[in-house]
Design a protein around this motif. Structure first.
Motif, PDB file in Angstrom:
ATOM      1  N   THR A  37     -28.103  34.902 -15.691  1.00  0.00           N
ATOM      2  CA  THR A  37     -28.444  35.453 -17.252  1.00  0.00           C
ATOM      3  C   THR A  37     -27.294  36.064 -18.042  1.00  0.00           C
ATOM      4  N   ARG A  38     -26.201  36.688 -17.690  1.00  0.00           N
ATOM      5  CA  ARG A  38     -25.418  36.956 -18.208  1.00  0.00           C
ATOM      6  C   ARG A  38     -24.013  36.630 -17.963  1.00  0.00           C
ATOM      7  N   GLY A  39     -24.122  35.465 -17.553  1.00  0.00           N
ATOM      8  CA  GLY A  39     -22.938  34.602 -18.269  1.00  0.00           C
ATOM      9  C   GLY A  39     -22.030  34.299 -16.539  1.00  0.00           C
ATOM     10  N   LEU A  40     -22.794  34.764 -15.398  1.00  0.00           N
ATOM     11  CA  LEU A  40     -21.891  35.104 -14.354  1.00  0.00           C
ATOM     12  C   LEU A  40     -22.077  33.711 -13.293  1.00  0.00           C
ATOM     13  N   HIS A  41     -21.739  32.835 -13.907  1.00  0.00           N
ATOM     14  CA  HIS A  41     -22.041  31.562 -13.775  1.00  0.00           C
ATOM     15  C   HIS A  41     -21.449  31.149 -11.953  1.00  0.00           C
ATOM     16  N   ALA A  42     -20.390  31.732 -12.029  1.00  0.00           N
ATOM     17  CA  ALA A  42     -19.472  31.835 -10.248  1.00  0.00           C
ATOM     18  C   ALA A  42     -20.400  32.878  -9.250  1.00  0.00           C
ATOM     19  N   GLU A  43     -20.420  33.863  -9.991  1.00  0.00           N
ATOM     20  CA  GLU A  43     -21.244  34.729  -8.550  1.00  0.00           C
ATOM     21  C   GLU A  43     -22.955  34.510  -8.808  1.00  0.00           C
ATOM     22  N   ALA A  44     -23.505  33.909 -10.214  1.00  0.00           N
ATOM     23  CA  ALA A  44     -25.030  33.355 -10.013  1.00  0.00           C
ATOM     24  C   ALA A  44     -24.422  31.879  -8.493  1.00  0.00           C
ATOM     25  N   VAL A  45     -23.703  31.207  -8.034  1.00  0.00           N
ATOM     26  CA  VAL A  45     -23.681  29.878  -7.518  1.00  0.00           C
ATOM     27  C   VAL A  45     -23.774  31.106  -5.718  1.00  0.00           C
ATOM     28  N   ASP A  46     -22.546  32.001  -6.155  1.00  0.00           N
ATOM     29  CA  ASP A  46     -22.541  32.548  -4.683  1.00  0.00           C
ATOM     30  C   ASP A  46     -23.992  33.709  -3.852  1.00  0.00           C
ATOM     31  N   ALA A  47     -24.594  33.738  -4.753  1.00  0.00           N
ATOM     32  CA  ALA A  47     -25.439  34.238  -4.485  1.00  0.00           C
ATOM     33  C   ALA A  47     -26.502  33.607  -3.775  1.00  0.00           C
ATOM     34  N   PHE A  48     -27.075  32.357  -4.694  1.00  0.00           N
ATOM     35  CA  PHE A  48     -27.491  31.560  -4.516  1.00  0.00           C
ATOM     36  C   PHE A  48     -27.553  30.912  -2.900  1.00  0.00           C
ATOM     37  N   LEU A  49     -26.376  30.757  -2.892  1.00  0.00           N
ATOM     38  CA  LEU A  49     -25.769  30.126  -1.248  1.00  0.00           C
ATOM     39  C   LEU A  49     -26.267  31.043  -0.784  1.00  0.00           C
ATOM     40  N   ARG A  50     -26.212  32.448  -0.705  1.00  0.00           N
ATOM     41  CA  ARG A  50     -26.384  33.515   0.411  1.00  0.00           C
ATOM     42  C   ARG A  50     -27.685  33.327   0.536  1.00  0.00           C
ATOM     43  N   ALA A  51     -28.870  32.771  -0.650  1.00  0.00           N
ATOM     44  CA  ALA A  51     -30.133  33.275  -0.916  1.00  0.00           C
ATOM     45  C   ALA A  51     -30.512  31.917   0.933  1.00  0.00           C
ATOM     46  N   LEU A  52     -29.844  30.632   0.275  1.00  0.00           N
ATOM     47  CA  LEU A  52     -30.084  29.535   0.945  1.00  0.00           C
ATOM     48  C   LEU A  52     -29.466  29.418   2.458  1.00  0.00           C
ATOM     49  N   ALA A  53     -28.474  30.414   2.903  1.00  0.00           N
ATOM     50  CA  ALA A  53     -27.486  30.540   4.265  1.00  0.00           C
ATOM     51  C   ALA A  53     -28.751  31.540   5.042  1.00  0.00           C
ATOM     52  N   ILE A  54     -29.762  33.013   4.313  1.00  0.00           N
ATOM     53  CA  ILE A  54     -30.602  32.616   4.679  1.00  0.00           C
ATOM     54  C   ILE A  54     -32.686  31.783   4.719  1.00  0.00           C
ATOM     55  N   ASP A  55     -32.187  31.077   4.283  1.00  0.00           N
ATOM     56  CA  ASP A  55     -33.520  30.608   4.201  1.00  0.00           C
ATOM     57  C   ASP A  55     -33.501  28.751   3.473  1.00  0.00           C
ATOM     58  N   PRO A  56     -33.072  28.125   4.655  1.00  0.00           N
ATOM     59  CA  PRO A  56     -32.748  26.485   3.950  1.00  0.00           C
ATOM     60  C   PRO A  56     -34.028  26.222   3.155  1.00  0.00           C
ATOM     61  N   ARG A  57     -34.620  26.525   3.266  1.00  0.00           N
ATOM     62  CA  ARG A  57     -36.231  25.986   3.046  1.00  0.00           C
ATOM     63  C   ARG A  57     -36.765  26.348   1.727  1.00  0.00           C
ATOM     64  N   MET A  58     -35.848  27.105   0.944  1.00  0.00           N
ATOM     65  CA  MET A  58     -36.202  28.236   0.011  1.00  0.00           C
ATOM     66  C   MET A  58     -35.582  27.147  -1.107  1.00  0.00           C
ATOM     67  N   ARG A  59     -36.550  26.861  -1.812  1.00  0.00           N
ATOM     68  CA  ARG A  59     -36.352  25.420  -2.562  1.00  0.00           C
ATOM     69  C   ARG A  59     -36.688  26.172  -4.119  1.00  0.00           C
ATOM     70  N   THR A  60     -36.933  27.419  -4.126  1.00  0.00           N
ATOM     71  CA  THR A  60     -36.342  28.164  -5.314  1.00  0.00           C
ATOM     72  C   THR A  60     -35.313  28.201  -5.574  1.00  0.00           C
ATOM     73  N   ALA A  61     -34.220  28.782  -5.004  1.00  0.00           N
ATOM     74  CA  ALA A  61     -32.952  29.220  -4.736  1.00  0.00           C
ATOM     75  C   ALA A  61     -32.486  27.709  -4.623  1.00  0.00           C
ATOM     76  N   ALA A  62     -32.713  26.721  -4.040  1.00  0.00           N
ATOM     77  CA  ALA A  62     -31.627  25.323  -4.007  1.00  0.00           C
ATOM     78  C   ALA A  62     -32.034  24.988  -5.350  1.00  0.00           C
ATOM     79  N   ARG A  63     -33.229  24.362  -5.892  1.00  0.00           N
ATOM     80  CA  ARG A  63     -33.540  23.980  -8.156  1.00  0.00           C
ATOM     81  C   ARG A  63     -33.191  25.074  -8.394  1.00  0.00           C
ATOM     82  N   ASN A  64     -32.674  26.327  -8.020  1.00  0.00           N
ATOM     83  CA  ASN A  64     -31.327  27.333  -9.051  1.00  0.00           C
ATOM     84  C   ASN A  64     -29.760  27.047  -8.904  1.00  0.00           C
ATOM     85  N   LEU A  65     -29.631  27.348  -7.629  1.00  0.00           N
ATOM     86  CA  LEU A  65     -28.952  26.303  -7.548  1.00  0.00           C
ATOM     87  C   LEU A  65     -28.098  25.381  -7.763  1.00  0.00           C
TER      88      LEU A  65
END
Length: 893
Positions: A37-65
């Protein structure tokens, strides 16, 4: 918001990273949304990838990514870092895996599959790559394939995630006992794996062990309290009524995974289609992946016979992204509606995307049979069975085709083989019984139909057929009993017909039955409907209509030839032969009364096309009578002479082979400019064992087209066989100058180096080629032989093991494996390899070598007690290697 305030917010967000629980995927997902929402798209991608590294089945993070990664520059920095790592070291498998994972996570599935397949081809035991492939198939809903990939990942030694996903897939497929076994193995290694305890609770509940299920769920909540709490996972989505370019807002999704979709898959796997449809509709309403959900609903539409709804869903899916599976199932929807021509086109589009899609070939065969193209239908069924020997449907259709076309013995042989390998397929026994009835063998037919009913008691058609057989055998009571049972199951009897298929039938074999089609055989109405002439007159009164002009004969023949040419270009030569033959039949009838030059030209076109397609089908001998007529009318036509020589060379008779050589000499005397035709003539001369004539044709082809590499390779092969290795090497270097990295030239150059004893040069050529195409088994075999000849036995062992992983019955690999084992004094193991090799079919010359080695070692099974030593004979034209690869000689000490 001003710039200073925005910068302050961004700084605040970045400080949150250190305060987030590193085990909480939801926190990283929510942080990614705030970044977005603040326009930091590269940082957003890194955060979503961190979430999926912890839980690969988290479809919310996958869709956001996927949504965040689609924005310009969001993944550029991460991909650039990976590209730099790969550029510095192209063999950095860790970087290649990370790139494939990133490609999968951002939604570029086709590219991810290609990258992962390359990694797996190079190392079939790459556990991480195997796990990633399983995740792709699981998300696509193909649980059968996902299970196979996860099993391979577990066998390759991956960590607990693969076992967890394997158990989840088994649970969704209804295999609860197997899922429990996998979970018990996982918990034995990781007793505090919260997700494993949670899934175990679901499995136990499904099995009826409710108290144990509650205990497992409580244990999961103790290990991870977040599993019991309602998760407020943020998602990225446009505000209602906002355009795509407006700022995105936040919302809370209470169900962070594809829960409804996964539950729908579990219901569908068990055959609860109504409940599955309800869950898929709820998944769509809750915003779960729309493409997955719409595809699942379209498959259910096909099973329900709702072809209109299925067709609209598939057309929407195909407008977004084409796939072989969707085009095939789109064709099934059209086939259900009776539009057979359009269905055949969809099947062909599926095959253009994936030429090895066996089910699409089967369905194309059904469509061709419905349209009356019997020969083309048989070719399609045969090709489907060859591409996938486990596809029972294609072999059943082939057997039904043979029975219809008065070849019941061939059908019987095929069905007996199917029944032996697939005794649990009720339709195999049912078809076998019908064929035996056709052959007037009622006792055997009764036994087959009884077996069909035993396998599937609800098979109404098998009970109807069994009732007829029992009546013929005089068992009236049995006939009445079976008829009553059949009427209870289905009050309407369906005509036997060929069957189409979809991938879902193989994914859910216990739940999904056949896909029903309209009965279109012979243009008859639906089964059970009879209309008399009076009824037809009343329902369809004749209306005055304009007379449709009949096309002229030349136009019909030209159209048939054009259609045949189109089939030939698409390599469907069986269909091409049928159309060329139809055109020629029309012309023969017309020319018998009024011969004309225009008709003669069309006849020549149809005849040459038919002969050409027969040659490409490896049936040149069948075209010989036709080609005799063509050559009699066109004695100097080059293409006619070449095809005529090919047809003659297909026979074993000396006189016919002399006639073929004479036809080739007539071609040699002509001023022919087609390099392709000259090369084909050279191949025919080589088939006749006239190397000098073949060399002449190849050199003329090269003179007409100096940049054409194929004649140079053929010339080099002949020169190598003659022993002129220097000239052969020069030809191959010239070919590679014209077409660098051409596979045929590289492999032949390696053989030239090997024959010259330049093993290091051969090894370098093959290693460079295998880096680009790691699955070239011929090159890998040659590399293994070169390494053995060099005495590099450890490297040769790696190559041989890779060959055997690709093909456990690979004859050269089995021979070399025995040679290497002999060098290690493991004589019993070597004898076992050669014994297995000696029993293989189509394994010459290695089978003969193995038999000779076994014959010279009569006491090999007692080698440990009798001091037997193997000295491997030297290849005549190679220097003495440390380990030799030709026939062994046994010396008994």
């Amino acid at each position: 918001m001003n710039a200073s305030q925005n910068a302050s917010d961004v700084g605040l967000l970045r400080t949150l990273v250190d305060r987030i629980d590193p085990r909480d995927p939801g926190a990283f997902n929510n942080l990614g949304v705030l970044y977005h929402t603040r326009g930091l798209h590269a940082e957003a991608v890194d955060a979503f990838l961190r979430a999926l590294a912890i839980d690969p089945r988290m479809r919310t993070a996958a869709r956001n990514l996927e949504l965040a990664a689609a924005l310009p520059g969001a993944c550029d920095a991460r991909r650039q870092r990976l590209d730099e790592r790969i550029a510095q070291n192209p063999d950095d498998r860790s970087a290649l895996r990370d790139l494939a994972q990133l490609t999968r996570l951002i939604g570029h599935t086709a590219d991810a599959i290609r990258q992962l397949d390359a990694l797996i081809a190079e190392d079939p035991d790459d556990a991480d790559a195997l796990f990633e492939r399983g995740l792709i198939e699981q998300r696509a809903g193909d649980l059968r394939r996902a299970q196979r990939w996860f099993e391979r990942a577990v066998n390759a030694g991956t960590l607990g995630n693969a076992r967890l996903h394997l158990a989840e897939v088994l649970y969704q497929r209804g295999q609860n006992e197997q899922a429990m076994e996998v979970l018990d193995q996982l918990l034995a290694q990781h007793p505090e794996h919260a997700d494993a305890h949670l899934l175990r609770g679901f499995v136990l509940g499904d099995m009826g062990h409710h108290e144990s299920a509650i205990a497992a769920s409580r244990r999961a909540a103790q290990l991870n309290p977040a599993l019991e709490a309602l998760q407020g996972d943020l998602v990225i989505e446009p505000a209602p009524g906002a355009s795509a370019v407006e700022t995105r807002v936040l919302s809370v999704e209470p169900d962070g995974a594809l829960a409804r979709y996964g539950l729908g898959l579990a219901f569908r796997q068990r055959g609860y289609f109504r409940e599955a449809r309800q869950e898929f509709n709820r998944a769509f309403a809750q915003g779960e992946d729309p493409r997955l959900v719409q595809h699942a609903l379209a498959e259910l539409d096909l099973l329900d016979g709702d072809s209109t709804s299925a067709r609209s869903r598939y057309e929407a899916l195909l407008s977004d992204e084409e796939s072989a599976r969707c085009w095939n199932e789109h064709g099934v929807a059209l086939h259900q509606a009776g539009d057979v021509a359009a269905a055949a086109d969809s099947y062909r589009r599926s095959l253009r995307i994936d030429p090895r899609h066996a089910i699409a070939y089967n369905n194309l065969g059904v469509a061709l049979a419905d349209r009356g193209d019997s020969t083309a239908a048989r070719e399609a069924f045969t090709r489907a069975a060859e591409l996938d020997p486990t596809l029972v449907l294609a072999r059943l259709n082939l057997a039904r085709w043979q029975a219809r076309h008065r070849d019941p013995m061939a059908a019987l042989a095929l069905l007996r083989e199917l029944a032996e390998f697939h005794p649990g397929e009720a339709e195999v026994w049912h078809t076998l019984g019908r064929v035996l009835v056709q052959m007037q063998r009622p006792e055997e037919a009764r036994d087959a139909l009884v077996k069909a009913v035993e396998v599937r008691s609800t098979h109404a058609e098998a009970r109807y057929a069994l009732a007829q057989v029992l009546e013929a055998l005089g068992d009236q009571d049995g006939a009445v009993r079976e008829t009553q049972q059949a009427l209870t199951l289905s009050p309407v009897r369906k005509d036997a017909r060929l069957s189409v298929g979809i991938d879902l039938q193989r994914e859910c074999p216990d739940a999904v039955g056949p896909v029903d089609l309209l009965s279109l055989l012979g243009g008859t109405p639906l089964t059970g409907v009879e209309l008399g002439d009076d009824a037809v007159d009343r329902l369809l009164p004749e209306q005055p209509h304009a007379v449709v002009p009949v096309p002229a004969l030349e136009e019909r023949v030209a159209a048939a030839c054009t259609a045949a040419d189109d089939f030939a270009v698409r390599t469907l030569h069986g269909e091409a032969v049928e159309r060329y033959r139809d055109a020629r039949t029309l012309l023969d009838q017309a020319m018998s009364t009024a011969p004309a030059d225009s008709l003669m030209a069309l006849w020549h076109r149809a005849a040459l096309g038919e002969a050409r397609s027969c040659c490409l089908l490896q049936k040149a001998a069948e075209a010989l009578p036709l080609l005799r007529r063509v050559v009699a009318w066109m004695p100097d036509a080059p293409e006619a002479l070449v095809l005529y020589a090919a047809a003659l060379a297909d026979h074993d008779g000396t006189a016919l082979r002399d006639e073929a050589r004479s036809a080739l000499l007539r071609i040699m005397r002509q001023d022919l400019e087609s390099a392709a035709m000259l090369h084909f003539a050279g191949d025919i001369a080589l088939q006749l064992r006239d190397e000098s004539l073949a060399l002449g044709f190849y050199r003329r082809a090269l003179a007409n087209d100096p940049m054409r590499p194929t004649p140079r390779v053929a010339i080099a092969r002949l020169l190598r066989e003659r022993g002129d290795l220097l000239a052969a090497r020069l030809e191959l270097v010239a070919a590679l100058t014209a077409v660098p990295h051409w596979r045929e030239a590289l492999v032949e150059l390696a053989r030239v180096h090997q024959d010259a004893g330049r093993h290091a040069d051969a090894r370098l050529v093959l290693a460079d080629h295998l880096r680009r195409i790691p699955t070239d088994l011929d090159a890998l075999t040659l590399l293994a032989e070169v390494l053995v000849a060099e005495g590099r036995t450890d490297d040769a062992r790696v190559a041989v093991e890779r060959l055997l992983r690709h093909d456990p019955d690979h004859a050269p690999a089995l021979w070399l494996d025995g040679v290497l084992l002999t060098d290690q004094s493991r004589l019993r193991d070597a004898m076992a390899r050669w014994t297995r090799l000696s029993q293989l079919a189509d394994a010459e010359p290695y089978r003969s070598r193995a038999r000779a080695a076994l014959a010279r070692a009569p006491l090999a099974r007692d080698a440990e007690e009798h001091d037997i030593v193997f000295d491997l004979a030297i290849i005549p034209d190679a220097p003495s290697p440390a380990v030799r690869v030709d026939e062994p000689v046994v010396n008994v000490a």
